[in-house]
Design an enzyme around this catalytic site. Structure first.
Site, short mmCIF file in Angstrom:
data_model
loop_
_atom_site.label_atom_id
_atom_site.label_comp_id
_atom_site.label_asym_id
_atom_site.label_seq_id
_atom_site.Cartn_x
_atom_site.Cartn_y
_atom_site.Cartn_z
N GLY A 49 0.81 -1.22 0.00
CA GLY A 49 0.00 0.00 0.00
C GLY A 49 0.84 1.26 0.00
O GLY A 49 0.57 2.21 -0.73
N CYS A 50 1.88 1.27 0.81
CA CYS A 50 2.74 2.46 0.90
C CYS A 50 3.53 2.67 -0.39
O CYS A 50 3.75 3.80 -0.81
CB CYS A 50 3.67 2.35 2.10
SG CYS A 50 2.77 2.39 3.67
N THR A 51 3.93 1.58 -1.03
CA THR A 51 4.64 1.68 -2.30
C THR A 51 3.71 2.24 -3.36
O THR A 51 4.08 3.15 -4.11
CB THR A 51 5.20 0.32 -2.73
OG1 THR A 51 6.14 -0.12 -1.72
CG2 THR A 51 5.89 0.39 -4.07
N ALA A 54 3.17 6.02 -2.62
CA ALA A 54 4.37 6.82 -2.90
C ALA A 54 4.61 6.93 -4.40
O ALA A 54 4.94 8.01 -4.91
CB ALA A 54 5.59 6.19 -2.22
#
EC number: 1.11.1.24
Length: 159
Positions: A49-51, A54
């Site tokens: 999710g964070c990738t 970002a």
């Protein structure tokens, strides 16, 4: 523990901070006085999710900059993990290490979370937009990573 009433709201003064970025430089909110700043909090570098989030910011960076926005990503990750994340994903905007989560707490982005029936404290995926005068112009908490940047761009009127 963070509660709803500690979260920032539109019109609040955004707390200033200084944190180290992936290039070893100190970055402060006041460095960007007079600009619109998107401060987004993400739980952990190099997770799916964070990738996704970002990379969505990376891919939207030119249009956000053209519309007058600066993007700052903040996580509780140690700086080494942030450096590897930025290099692997080609992230060219500042990613800041908030290991003691003091900035996340000041922004209301640290608190109780629930996952698979387990309750714990952690970073709440959040995005705060700070206007040129240092006031909160948009505060979003518990955002979903997928599609977040697109929804944010619509909310900000950025094509």
């Amino acid at each position: 523990m963070t509660t709803e009433n500690t979260r920032l709201a539109v019109g609040d003064t955004a707390p200033d901070f200084t944190l180290q970025d992936q290039d070893g430089r100190p970055v402060s909110l006041h460095d960007h006085a007079g600009k619109n700043v998107i401060v987004y909090f993400y739980p952990a570098a190099s997770t799916p999710g964070c990738t996704k989030q970002a990379c969505d910011f990376r891919d939207s960076l030119a249009s956000l900059k053209a519309a007058g926005y600066v993007v700052l990503g903040i996580s509780p990750d140690p700086i080494g993990k942030i450096i590897r994340f930025a290099q692997k994903e080609g992230l060219t905007f500042p990613l800041l290490s908030d290991e003691d989560h003091a900035v996340a707490e000041a922004y209301g982005a640290w608190g109780e979370k629930k996952n698979y029936g387990r309750t714990y404290e952690g970073l709440i995926r959040s995005t705060i937009v700070v206007d040129p005068a240092g006031k909160v112009s948009l505060a979003q908490y518990n955002v979903k990573a997928t599609g977040h940047v697109e929804r944010l761009r619509r909310a900000l009127g950025v094509d």
